[in-house]
Each structure stands twice: as structure tokens, then as C-alpha cells.
Scaffold this active site. Structure first.
Site, short mmCIF file in Angstrom:
data_model
loop_
_atom_site.label_atom_id
_atom_site.label_comp_id
_atom_site.label_asym_id
_atom_site.label_seq_id
_atom_site.Cartn_x
_atom_site.Cartn_y
_atom_site.Cartn_z
N LYS A 265 0.85 -1.20 0.00
CA LYS A 265 0.00 0.00 0.00
C LYS A 265 0.88 1.24 0.00
CE LYS A 265 -3.28 2.61 2.90
NZ LYS A 265 -4.13 2.64 4.13
N ASP A 270 -2.66 10.16 3.70
CA ASP A 270 -4.05 9.76 3.88
C ASP A 270 -4.77 10.77 4.77
OD1 ASP A 270 -6.47 8.54 4.18
OD2 ASP A 270 -5.73 6.85 5.40
N LYS A 277 -10.16 12.85 8.26
CA LYS A 277 -9.68 12.42 9.57
C LYS A 277 -9.65 13.59 10.53
CE LYS A 277 -6.57 8.67 8.18
NZ LYS A 277 -7.27 7.60 8.92
N ASP A 288 1.51 6.35 5.57
CA ASP A 288 0.55 5.40 4.99
C ASP A 288 1.09 4.74 3.71
OD1 ASP A 288 -1.79 4.12 5.54
OD2 ASP A 288 -3.07 5.52 4.44
N ASP A 347 -12.27 7.09 3.90
CA ASP A 347 -11.04 6.86 4.66
C ASP A 347 -10.64 5.38 4.65
OD1 ASP A 347 -8.85 7.48 6.15
OD2 ASP A 347 -9.93 7.74 8.05
N GLU A 349 -9.56 3.66 2.32
CA GLU A 349 -9.07 3.75 0.94
C GLU A 349 -8.02 2.70 0.61
OE1 GLU A 349 -7.72 5.28 3.37
OE2 GLU A 349 -5.59 5.03 2.95
N ARG A 351 -7.85 -0.52 1.13
CA ARG A 351 -8.43 -1.72 0.50
C ARG A 351 -8.88 -1.42 -0.93
NH1 ARG A 351 -12.78 -1.98 5.26
NH2 ARG A 351 -11.04 -0.93 6.30
#
Ligand code: BES
Ligand code: MN
Ligand code: ZN
Length: 493
Positions: A265, A270, A277, A288, A347, A349, A351
Site C-alpha cells: 500500500k 491519507d 480524519k 501510509d 477513509d 481507501e 483496501r
């Protein structure tokens, strides 16, 4: 930092500092006894006087002992032999290198693989290399002046007896892993305005340039569109930074051998997107992309080792930002697999980018696919900062990963992928929704990915709690490069 192995009698070893162990109760290790004999029992005296009790991870530095070639002697407490475990071994090694780094010694010789420090010389030598490298690491890439570099440059693992033949291989592998970790940390620590998807692509291309065995290709958004990666592309919509799908192909074995694919990933920041967030510690979401960074670090490590194996790294990388074009809660997208996804929370995201990268990975006809992701805050709640979460659709793979985690002390804990959790992802409007609610958040995220990995053997590593440290010691850890590299070493055998 340079590492080597040498057999020598302790008193004859020329070095800035020679390190020997003392057990709790005052018993000297074999190397300490050699020094003691040569320096007319000065070490025994120090122990008798109570300056060194042998308590685990205590240290005492002695200068210019007569009859001893080394400039300094560092006594290290080994504790009680009967109470030794992996945690004490690591405490002892950390204290050892901390004490060495407090001296001006440029080189040191450590008698730590013979006895006392750990149960297994190969395990100890790996940890020693990781800890020495960790303490020499400086996160000063963005400072106007570099921080003071460590003085300690050369480390010799000394043995009184003939060292085991495989120790040199272990040492070389550990050094390559440490280099990979350092690369991973540097990428992770870079801020989001520097370490963009484009920057990661540049780094991946540079890795391909540096190693003949690695071929890097970068797919742009247009190409992703052609492949139907509607899920991945939904995440990057709010960002002005172009998304990239990076592929690194490492060829270490016959072309016919199926590769192991590592998918990382790479969300370079993020923000949560429209499901923004909260502000506190949001800066940490620059981390991230640590899954991606661990793939790059691992590829570098195996190329340095020249591992006889085929490995492919796949890195979906983008930013997750709010904006006029950003994906909204309730939007429905079609993934490359054809399955549709209702995005209830922008959020979640990771996956969404991984599912398309996982579908894409099937084109390599993989032997095994492992994805690595800072996927869920829930994983930090479940396992804290000690173990990474691990899921697999095949038990043998799970066991192999668990073993590699123990071998490198880069530990993981297996969690369930049971179908009982799957209904939590049911959507009224699409084939699935991208969140499963608060309960079992790490598991439902893995169950989401499982819907895209049915064609091959697969494992998922949730490194949300282990990829970086917060607070005073804020910084990337380089995990799980040791775990991944060791798994690949084991597979290459
Ligand atoms: N990158 C985060 C996960 C994360 C959060 C890692 C905090 C480490 C520390 C991920 O993209 C995310 O935001 N996940 C959400 C999922 C939720 C909306 C279902 C989370 O964990 O809150
Ligand atoms: Mn997120
Ligand atoms: Zn994320």
C-alpha cells in the site's frame, strides 16, 4: 557500517573496544576468562568489587588494560543463563551498542555469538546487525545540516572457537536486510510533499537502474483506466498528484519459476478524503506508504543478496485527499475484477487501491501473493505496536510467515479470515461496501481483500501498529522488511 566474523583469542584482538559477557553472580564468559588471564585478573577484581554484577543489559567500560591488545574492554551483563529469553537478548544488545556508541571507538569486536547472549548464534548475529544499524540510522534527510554520524564503523563478531560455517551467510543476509530497512525508513520518514507517488516511482526506477536483476515499470492513470481499475482510481480523484502503479520484477531464478508477488500500500498521504480524519497526529498519515516502502526495501535487500528466486513487487500509490472531484460517501465504483463497491467511508481507501493491485497481480501467474499495508487503526488497538496482523487463505503459508517472523524477531500474529465476517460487507446497492463497522475492523478489511484473492495463495499483513513509532521516538521502523526478506530466503532454499 561494515560487519565481519573473526576467530581469535580475546586478548590478542586489536580493536577500539572488545566486548565480553559476564553472567549474573559473577561467572565470566569464555572470552572474558581469556581477557582475565591476560590482564592478571583485573576483570575478576572489578566483578568482585561489585562494579559489574552481571545483571542483564548492564555495562561497564574499562580502559587500557595491561596485556590486552584492544584499547577498551566493555563488560556486558548477561543476567542468569537460566532466565535468558529473546527479550533479554535484545535488551543486552541494545545496551551494548548504546555503550559502544558512547565511546569514540571506530571499531569493536564482540564476543556475543559464543555463549550467553542468545540461544542461537544465527539469531543473535541478525539482531546485533539490526540493532547496530538502527542506532547508526539518522533521519536527517530534510535537515539543512546533517546530524552527527555514528563513529562506530566496523563491527567484528569474534569467536573463541571456530565459527559455524553458515554464520557468514547469515551475517551477509542480515547486512542486506539492514540496508533494506534503512531505505524503507528513509522513504517512510520523508514528508508527503516530497515523497509523492511520482517520487516513489522515481525511487523504484532508480532501484531498477542500480540492480541488473530488477526491471521496473510504471503504469500511469490512463493505463489504469484501460485496465478498469475503477476502485484504485476512485481514491486519487481528490488529489492533484498523479497516481502510479509501480511494478518491480526481480529475476533470480529460471523464467519458468512462478514468482512470489509482494503488494505494498502506497498512500503517500491519507487525509481520509471527504470522510476527513480528525486533526490530531494527522501528520503521521505520511506513513501510509510504509507497505510500499517495505516492498522497495525488501526488493533492494534480495537483489543485494542475489537470492535465487523470482519476486515481483507491485505498488499502487496515490494520495487520499478531499476536493471538488473527490469520491463521496455513497459513490459506487467498479473494480478491475468487475465487482462493484459502495464507498461508505472514503477513509477506508487502502483496501480500494489494494483490491485492484491484487487483481492485477494475477497476471504474473504467482506462486504466492503477500500484501503489506498500514490498513486499519483497529489493528493498532488489537495488537499494539508489537506484532503485525497476519491473515492467509492457506495455512502452510501462514506457518511459514510466522516462522520467518520468529527468525528475525519481526513478529506477526494470525487473525481469522472466517466467512462468518463476510456478511458485514454486504451492501444494499453494490456487490459489497468498503467498510464493515467498528467491530472486528481489521478482520473485515482483510475479508474485503479476500474477495479479490481467490485465484491464488495469499497472505495479508496489517502493519498499522508496527511500521512506525509515534511520540518522542517518532520514525519509521523498517518493518516488516526482516520478515519478508527472511520468508524469501527460506523460500529460495
Ligand atoms: N491508513 C489508515 C489506517 C491507520 C490509521 C493506520 C491510524 C495507522 C494509524 C486507513 O486508511 C484508515 O483510515 N482506516 C480506517 C478504516 C475505517 C474507516 C473503516 C480506520 O482504521 O479508521
Ligand atoms: Mn484511510
Ligand atoms: Zn490509509
Amino acid at each position: 557500517m561494515e560487519f565481519s566474523i573473526k576467530q581469535s583469542s580475546a586478548e590478542k584482538l586489536r580493536s577500539g573496544c572488545v566486548v565480553v559477557g559476564v553472567f549474573e553472580g559473577g561467572k565470566l564468559s569464555a572470552a572474558a576468562q581469556q581477557l582475565d588471564k591476560a590482564d592478571s585478573q583485573q576483570i575478576s577484581k572489578v566483578v568482585k568489587n561489585g562494579d559489574m554484577t552481571g545483571k542483564a543489559a548492564s555495562t561497564l567500560l574499562l580502559h587500557k588494560l595491561t596485556g590486552i591488545e584492544a584499547e577498551r574492554v566493555l563488560l556486558v551483563g548477561l543476567g542468569k543463563a537460566s532466565e535468558l529469553n529473546n527479550k533479554t537478548s535484545i535488551d543486552i544488545l541494545r545496551a551494548t551498542f548504546k555503550a559502544l556508541n558512547d565511546t569514540p571507538a571506530k571499531d569493536a569486536a564482540l564476543y556475543i555469538t559464543d555463549e550467553g547472549v542468545g540461544k542461537d548464534a544465527n539469531w543473535v548475529i541478525k539482531q546485533a546487525v539490526f540493532i547496530a544499524s538502527e542506532q547508526a540510522y539518522r533521519a536527517d534527510g530534510m535537515k539543512s545540516k546533517p546530524s552527527k554520524a555514528a563513529t562506530l564503523k566496523n563491527i567484528t563478531f569474534a569467536t573463541t572457537d571456530k565459527p559455524a560455517a553458515n554464520l557468514k551467510t547469515t551475517l551477509d543476509q542480515a547486512a542486506a536486510i539492514a540496508h533494506g530497512m534503512s531505505f524503507t525508513k528513509t522513504l517512510g520518514n520523508l514528508p508527503g510533499n516530497i515523497c509523492t507517488p511520482t517520487y516513489l516511482a522515481t525511487q523504484a526506477l532508480a532501484l531498477g537502474k542500480a540492480h541488473k536483476s530488477i526491471k521496473t515499470t510504471v503504469l500511469e492513470e490512463k493505463g489504469m483506466q484501460k485496465l478498469g481499475m475503477g476502485s484504485f482510481l476512485s481514491v486519487t480523484r481528490g488529489s492533484v498528484e498523479p497516481a502510479k502503479l509501480i511494478t518491480l520484477e526481480y529475476s533470480g531464478a529460471d523464467k519458468k519459476q512462478k514468482p512470489i508477488v509482494l503488494v505494498g500500500k502506497g498512500v503517500t498521504f491519507d487525509s481520509g478524503g471527504i470522510s476527513l480524519k480528525p486533526g490530531a497526529e494527522m501528520d503521521e498519515m505520511k506513513y501510509d506508504m510504509c507497505g510500499a516502502a517495505s516492498v522497495l526495501g525488501t526488493m533492494q535487500a534480495i537483489a543485494e543478496m542475489g537470492l535465487k528466486l523470482n519476486v515481483v513487487g507491485v505498488i499502487p500509490t496515490c494520495e487520499n485527499m478531499p476536493g471538488g472531484k473527490a469520491t463521496k460517501p455513497g459513490d459506487i465504483v467498479t473494480s478491475m475484477s468487475g465487482q462493484t463497491i459502495e464507498i461508505l467511508n472514503t477513509d477506508a481507501e487502502g483496501r480500494l487501491i489494494l483490491c485492484d493491485a491484487l487483481t492485477y497481480s494475477a497476471k504474473f501467474n504467482p506462486d504466492t501473493v503477500i500484501d503489506i499495508a498500514t490498513l486499519t487503526g483497529a489493528c493498532v488497538i488489537a495488537l499494539g505496536h508489537v506484532a503485525s496482523g497476519m491473515f492467509s487463505n492457506e495455512e502452510k503459508l501462514a506457518q511459514e510467515l510466522l516462522a520467518a517472523g520468529e527468525q528475525t524477531h519481526d513478529r506477526i500474529w494470525q487473525m481469522p479470515l472466517w466467512d462468518d465476517y463476510q456478511p458485514l460487507l454486504d451492501s444494499n446497492f453494490a456487490d459489497m461496501q468498503n467498510i464493515g463497522g467498528r467491530a472486528g475492523g481489521t478482520i473485515t478489511a482483510a475479508c474485503f481483500l479476500a474477495r479479490f484473492t481467490k485465484e491464488y495463495r495469499w497472505a495479508h499483513l496489517d502493519i498499522a501498529g508496527t511500521a512506525w513509532k509515534s511520540g518522542k521516538d517518532k520514525g519509521a521502523t523498517g518493518r516488516p522488511v526482516p520478515l519478508l526478506a527472511q520468508y524469501l530466503i527460506n523460500r529460495a532454499k
